[in-house]
Design a protein around this motif. Structure first.
Motif, PDB file in Angstrom:
ATOM      1  N   PRO A 185       0.836  -1.207   0.000  1.00 48.97           N
ATOM      2  CA  PRO A 185       0.000   0.000   0.000  1.00 48.97           C
ATOM      3  C   PRO A 185       0.866   1.250   0.000  1.00 48.97           C
ATOM      4  O   PRO A 185       2.033   1.220   0.398  1.00 48.97           O
ATOM      5  N   LEU A 186       0.306   2.349  -0.454  1.00 48.83           N
ATOM      6  CA  LEU A 186       1.033   3.610  -0.497  1.00 48.83           C
ATOM      7  C   LEU A 186       1.003   4.250   0.887  1.00 48.83           C
ATOM      8  O   LEU A 186      -0.063   4.554   1.416  1.00 48.83           O
ATOM      9  N   PRO A 187       2.176   4.458   1.518  1.00 48.59           N
ATOM     10  CA  PRO A 187       2.201   5.030   2.871  1.00 48.59           C
ATOM     11  C   PRO A 187       1.557   6.412   2.924  1.00 48.59           C
ATOM     12  O   PRO A 187       1.578   7.169   1.940  1.00 48.59           O
ATOM     13  N   LEU A 188       1.017   6.738   4.094  1.00 48.07           N
ATOM     14  CA  LEU A 188       0.274   7.991   4.262  1.00 48.07           C
ATOM     15  C   LEU A 188       1.141   9.210   3.985  1.00 48.07           C
ATOM     16  O   LEU A 188       0.698  10.172   3.354  1.00 48.07           O
ATOM     17  N   HIS A 189       2.408   9.200   4.451  1.00 47.12           N
ATOM     18  CA  HIS A 189       3.294  10.344   4.212  1.00 47.12           C
ATOM     19  C   HIS A 189       3.471  10.583   2.714  1.00 47.12           C
ATOM     20  O   HIS A 189       3.532  11.732   2.262  1.00 47.12           O
ATOM     21  N   MET A 190       3.574   9.513   1.949  1.00 43.31           N
ATOM     22  CA  MET A 190       3.716   9.657   0.506  1.00 43.31           C
ATOM     23  C   MET A 190       2.421  10.190  -0.116  1.00 43.31           C
ATOM     24  O   MET A 190       2.459  11.037  -1.017  1.00 43.31           O
ATOM     25  N   GLN A 191       1.282   9.696   0.368  1.00 43.08           N
ATOM     26  CA  GLN A 191       0.003  10.144  -0.171  1.00 43.08           C
ATOM     27  C   GLN A 191      -0.155  11.656  -0.038  1.00 43.08           C
ATOM     28  O   GLN A 191      -0.669  12.332  -0.937  1.00 43.08           O
ATOM     29  N   LEU A 209       1.346  13.916  -2.880  1.00 41.46           N
ATOM     30  CA  LEU A 209       0.984  13.731  -4.278  1.00 41.46           C
ATOM     31  C   LEU A 209      -0.405  14.272  -4.607  1.00 41.46           C
ATOM     32  O   LEU A 209      -1.295  14.321  -3.749  1.00 41.46           O
ATOM     33  N   THR A 210      -0.602  14.641  -5.865  1.00 40.79           N
ATOM     34  CA  THR A 210      -1.914  15.040  -6.369  1.00 40.79           C
ATOM     35  C   THR A 210      -2.762  13.785  -6.581  1.00 40.79           C
ATOM     36  O   THR A 210      -2.233  12.666  -6.621  1.00 40.79           O
ATOM     37  N   PRO A 211      -4.094  13.927  -6.744  1.00 41.07           N
ATOM     38  CA  PRO A 211      -4.933  12.745  -6.992  1.00 41.07           C
ATOM     39  C   PRO A 211      -4.477  11.926  -8.199  1.00 41.07           C
ATOM     40  O   PRO A 211      -4.472  10.682  -8.144  1.00 41.07           O
ATOM     41  N   ARG A 212      -4.098  12.569  -9.287  1.00 36.94           N
ATOM     42  CA  ARG A 212      -3.643  11.812 -10.459  1.00 36.94           C
ATOM     43  C   ARG A 212      -2.323  11.116 -10.183  1.00 36.94           C
ATOM     44  O   ARG A 212      -2.109   9.967 -10.583  1.00 36.94           O
ATOM     45  N   GLU A 213      -1.427  11.790  -9.478  1.00 35.92           N
ATOM     46  CA  GLU A 213      -0.151  11.150  -9.115  1.00 35.92           C
ATOM     47  C   GLU A 213      -0.374   9.961  -8.195  1.00 35.92           C
ATOM     48  O   GLU A 213       0.355   8.958  -8.270  1.00 35.92           O
ATOM     49  N   VAL A 236       5.130  10.098 -13.517  1.00 40.66           N
ATOM     50  CA  VAL A 236       6.074   9.244 -12.781  1.00 40.66           C
ATOM     51  C   VAL A 236       7.309  10.046 -12.397  1.00 40.66           C
ATOM     52  O   VAL A 236       7.783   9.989 -11.248  1.00 40.66           O
ATOM     53  N   ARG A 237       7.847  10.813 -13.360  1.00 38.08           N
ATOM     54  CA  ARG A 237       9.032  11.625 -13.066  1.00 38.08           C
ATOM     55  C   ARG A 237       8.726  12.646 -11.970  1.00 38.08           C
ATOM     56  O   ARG A 237       9.533  12.844 -11.043  1.00 38.08           O
ATOM     57  N   ASN A 238       7.562  13.289 -12.035  1.00 35.58           N
ATOM     58  CA  ASN A 238       7.210  14.302 -11.039  1.00 35.58           C
ATOM     59  C   ASN A 238       7.017  13.701  -9.654  1.00 35.58           C
ATOM     60  O   ASN A 238       7.480  14.261  -8.650  1.00 35.58           O
ATOM     61  N   LEU A 239       6.344  12.567  -9.571  1.00 33.46           N
ATOM     62  CA  LEU A 239       6.087  11.992  -8.246  1.00 33.46           C
ATOM     63  C   LEU A 239       7.377  11.450  -7.631  1.00 33.46           C
ATOM     64  O   LEU A 239       7.572  11.535  -6.412  1.00 33.46           O
TER      65      LEU A 239
END
Length: 364
Positions: A294-300, A303-307, A338-341
């Protein structure tokens, strides 16, 4: 980005001294002190400081100042809203920014930062700063100061730009080591978990130590025909031999080995250990992770919704084409996201993203 042609032979020697000093210890104060003199010479500054900032879930910061104190930094909490460099460097990580790029001299002298530094009798006549990502939610801001009225040159900016990834790598290693030493149960975790292990090696073939589950883990990952006469799997030995021969610039982004296996991701992180004398030893950190990370909360939060949609596709090990088909967007758009995130999260690529996300999902 480092280009040797940007520097003369003396500058290259000083830069080499800086990069070696950055890897000479896992204590952040020791690294900063060892690095201070050659780094100030290389970027042509009078003093420096590092501000470690936690930007998620809320802003928190701590200054590290090697050498003589810089009085105004003790009052930074009351001046943070007047720091005209903070927003620009947060917006452009790894891009050095100077006061002269943002303000005229008159505007600069009217800032509270400048006026207060004069009152404290150590004027910050010119400032250059750069932000380096450390880990999701944590960044480091390196600030360089001149106490006489001589602006930072384009060569100073080029010099600092050539070191940003080394600075990020060194501070990240120090923070990781601090976490390890502060939470000694992690060593017990490495000893006890059957999906984690480590080896200590002295290249090219001498094994110094292996944790209890290392043998079983390696036997599960590799067949006897995959193993070199030294006892190390050939693919890991070849990577270690290559890293040991590389200079510090060439190693960047190459210290993580990841393979996607039907049972999950298998990773090996190669870490060169500091040594006061004798050959350098390397730690090989072996870990297994499930595919469903799963994507960790700090990472979430970064990021933008699309990212977020793109990131979840990467964690499923989808190609850019598969993500594009799923989200009904072009492959080039996926590549840009991908590059931006990866830039926002401070990771080197897909392998490092998987590794960092998995680690953040396994708190100790």
């Amino acid at each position: 980005m480092f280009n040797p042609r940007d520097f003369n032979s003396r500058e290259l020697r000083v830069r080499d001294t800086v990069t070696v000093a950055l890897g000479g210890s896992r204590s952040l104060p020791e690294v900063l002190e060892a690095t201070r003199a050659p780094l100030l010479e290389f970027v042509q500054a009078d003093s420096m400081a590092l501000c470690l900032m936690r930007v998620a879930p809320s802003l928190d910061f701590r200054w590290h100042v090697p050498g003589h104190p810089i009085p105004i930094l003790k009052e930074y909490a009351g001046l943070v809203d007047h720091d005209f460099l903070r927003a620009p460097i947060l917006a452009q990580p790894e891009v050095p920014t100077c006061d002269t790029q943002l303000l005229s001299r008159g505007e600069y002298e009217r800032t509270l930062v400048y006026q207060r530094s004069v009152e404290l009798e150590l004027p910050l006549e010119h400032i250059m700063a750069v932000l380096v990502p450390i880990r999701p939610g944590v960044v480091g801001a390196f600030a360089f100061y001149r106490h006489t009225r001589s602006a930072f040159s384009s060569q100073s900016i080029t010099a600092l730009s050539s070191l940003t990834r080394h600075l990020a790598n060194s501070v990240g290693n120090c923070q990781d080591y601090q976490d390890l030493t502060a939470r000694t149960q992690l060593l017990q975790e490495l000893f006890q978990r059957k999906d984690s292990a480590f080896l200590i090696l002295e290249p090219p073939t001498r094994e110094v130590f292996r944790s209890p589950h290392a043998t079983a883990l390696l036997e599960r990952w590799f067949t006897p025909s995959d193993v070199h006469a030294s006892g190390l799997p050939r693919v890991l030995k070849e990577r270690l031999d290559a890293l040991a021969r590389m200079d510090l610039d060439s190693r960047l982004g190459k210290t993580l080995w990841v393979i996607n296996h039907p049972e999950g991701y298998r990773t090996c992180r190669f870490v060169e250990l500091p040594a006061s004398d004798g050959p350098r030893q390397w730690a090989l950190l072996l870990t297994e992770f499930p595919h469903s990370i799963p994507l960790p909360l700090h990472m979430q939060r970064e990021l933008t919704p699309r990212e977020l949609d793109i990131a979840r596709g990467v964690l499923r090990n989808w190609s850019n084409g598969q993500i594009a088909d799923e989200l009904k967007i072009s492959g080039q758009t996926v590549k840009t996201h991908v590059r931006n995130l990866f830039g926002k999260l401070g990771v080197d690529g897909r392998a490092d993203f998987l590794y960092q996300a998995a680690l953040l999902n396994r708190p100790v």
